[in-house]
Design a protein around this motif. Sequence first.
Motif, PDB file in Angstrom:
ATOM      1  N   ARG A  71     -60.293  10.510  11.609  1.00  0.00           N
ATOM      2  CA  ARG A  71     -59.622   9.215  11.803  1.00  0.00           C
ATOM      3  C   ARG A  71     -59.679   8.420  10.504  1.00  0.00           C
ATOM      4  N   PRO A  72     -58.748   8.685   9.590  1.00  0.00           N
ATOM      5  CA  PRO A  72     -58.835   8.094   8.248  1.00  0.00           C
ATOM      6  C   PRO A  72     -58.798   6.559   8.237  1.00  0.00           C
ATOM      7  N   GLY A  73     -58.300   5.919   9.295  1.00  0.00           N
ATOM      8  CA  GLY A  73     -58.227   4.456   9.329  1.00  0.00           C
ATOM      9  C   GLY A  73     -59.565   3.793   9.627  1.00  0.00           C
ATOM     10  N   LEU A  74     -60.564   4.581  10.017  1.00  0.00           N
ATOM     11  CA  LEU A  74     -61.874   4.032  10.376  1.00  0.00           C
ATOM     12  C   LEU A  74     -62.497   3.296   9.180  1.00  0.00           C
ATOM     13  N   VAL A  75     -63.027   2.101   9.448  1.00  0.00           N
ATOM     14  CA  VAL A  75     -63.732   1.355   8.390  1.00  0.00           C
ATOM     15  C   VAL A  75     -65.240   1.514   8.614  1.00  0.00           C
ATOM     16  N   ILE A  76     -65.951   1.948   7.569  1.00  0.00           N
ATOM     17  CA  ILE A  76     -67.403   2.118   7.677  1.00  0.00           C
ATOM     18  C   ILE A  76     -68.081   1.087   6.772  1.00  0.00           C
ATOM     19  N   ALA A  77     -68.971   0.298   7.386  1.00  0.00           N
ATOM     20  CA  ALA A  77     -69.674  -0.738   6.622  1.00  0.00           C
ATOM     21  C   ALA A  77     -71.170  -0.448   6.629  1.00  0.00           C
ATOM     22  N   VAL A  78     -71.795  -0.560   5.473  1.00  0.00           N
ATOM     23  CA  VAL A  78     -73.251  -0.444   5.387  1.00  0.00           C
ATOM     24  C   VAL A  78     -73.782  -1.824   5.013  1.00  0.00           C
ATOM     25  N   CYS A  79     -74.563  -2.423   5.927  1.00  0.00           N
ATOM     26  CA  CYS A  79     -75.123  -3.758   5.697  1.00  0.00           C
ATOM     27  C   CYS A  79     -76.652  -3.646   5.680  1.00  0.00           C
ATOM     28  N   GLY A  80     -77.331  -4.773   5.476  1.00  0.00           N
ATOM     29  CA  GLY A  80     -78.790  -4.785   5.565  1.00  0.00           C
ATOM     30  C   GLY A  80     -79.460  -4.354   4.272  1.00  0.00           C
ATOM     31  N   CYS A  81     -80.749  -4.005   4.392  1.00  0.00           N
ATOM     32  CA  CYS A  81     -81.594  -3.843   3.198  1.00  0.00           C
ATOM     33  C   CYS A  81     -81.223  -2.633   2.345  1.00  0.00           C
ATOM     34  N   ILE A  82     -80.751  -1.540   2.969  1.00  0.00           N
ATOM     35  CA  ILE A  82     -80.378  -0.375   2.145  1.00  0.00           C
ATOM     36  C   ILE A  82     -79.142  -0.705   1.325  1.00  0.00           C
TER      37      ILE A  82
END
Length: 447
Positions: A71-82
């Motif tokens: 699903r190329p439209g998927l948005v992946i967000a990495v938040c927080g301490c890492i």
Amino acid sequence: MPRYFIETYGCQMNVRDSETLAGQLEELGFEAAESAEAADVVVLNTCSVREKPHHKVYSRLGELARLKELRPGLVIAVCGCIAQLVGDRIAERSAHVDVVLGPRNIGRFARAVEEARAGRGPVIVRDTEEHVAEVLPARRCPGVSAFVNLTYGCDNFCAYCVVPYTRGREVSRRPEDVLGEVEQAVAEGYREVVLLGQNVNGYGRDLGEGVDFPDLLARVNDVEGLWRIRFTTSHPKDCSDTLLRAMAGLEKVCEHLHLALQAGDDEVLRRMGRRYTCAQYRAIVERGRELMPDLAVTTDLMVGFPGETAEQFENTLRAVREIRFDGAFMFKYNDRPGTRAAAMGDKVPEAEKQRRLELLVELQNGIAREVNEAQVGREFEVLVEGQDQKHPANLRGRTRQHKVMVFPGEAEETGRLVTVRAEAGYLWGFTGRRSEGPTEGSSKPAA
Ligand code: SAM
Ligand code: SF4
């Protein structure tokens, strides 16, 4: 409607941050999804305090990369301490990550997601100097208890700890903002608040308004409709007699003190940069128990700090035996990037750390069980959290000491204060049965 899914790792502060991330997505018109597979935006709200949750996030990112291929439209967000600690590397190495956002920059999340959805990613925001935005929308976790931030960041720089580098310097929220959020939570039906900070005892020092943590507790105690106040975490070096007296005197403040000891050896504490001795720590606990005979004391303990000898570890075991904690989070020390301890020599071998951890856990768990068994027959005020997952004919709640109580009851009693007599004690708390007593409000007599 587009949908979101948030996975939260780590502490209560991250749980609270996830509520703000969810609130911003809902303002953009998103609704919650049941799983990552069903979502248009997946957020990993990460923790870097120890190695294990750190590794978990990397393996999860691998799985999400495969999902994004489908699903190329998927948005992946990495938040927080890492995101804060290694966000640049994540963005470089993981082409499928669209948003990298540090904990101080949470107010910029909605805009970052919009930019990523418009194809302008990866969006990277990592500024530890930023003042955390006030008045952000939140989608609070359902329940009886609401998390409310008091301070952000930490100035203590304990030798092993990465938090000051990921969450930035300590900043207190203004008392009126804290009180406004508590009142809002009560208006939404929450009956208990948990005030959050890495060192709540330091609250107010930076504000220059003459308001400290005991003052703030007194003001929160006056909020009508609120039944219980908890807070975490206190640092022993700043845990004053005024605070203990405020806890004892304010009827809504629960008799539970979480106070991290870390180690029971003065030389280890000194090298950790904790700035108290074991004797000073014990004096605080003794005074707390003198003022509040019902006080539960829980702690964090770490084994295998660099250079910790067998004898020094024995001192930790001795302290645990003598203090008799109600509960403890126990960890093996591990190196965190950029910390002073990571650069120290004389590391304790992994197998030895494991051996020490097992000894400590066995000792402490035995004590916690004994402490609870010794209270069988007592009545406790319990705030009902809901049905017990395993046995729906039972309810599950918490005593003022933060112990779990499981007892027969109806789901309609969720959110009420009831009196329960403990019939059996376990490591995790009690099973019991309802008895006569208050069904609403606080039962602690005002001092
Ligand atoms: N601010 C809190 C305090 O000082 O009491 C502690 C917050 S820290 C996020 C939670 C716990 O993680 C610490 O009390 C410590 O026991 C543990 N911890 C932190 N850094 C660690 C490390 N490098 N290795 C193992 N455990 C660690
Ligand atoms: Fe880390 Fe020490 Fe700050 Fe706690 S007080 S967050 S252990 S640096």
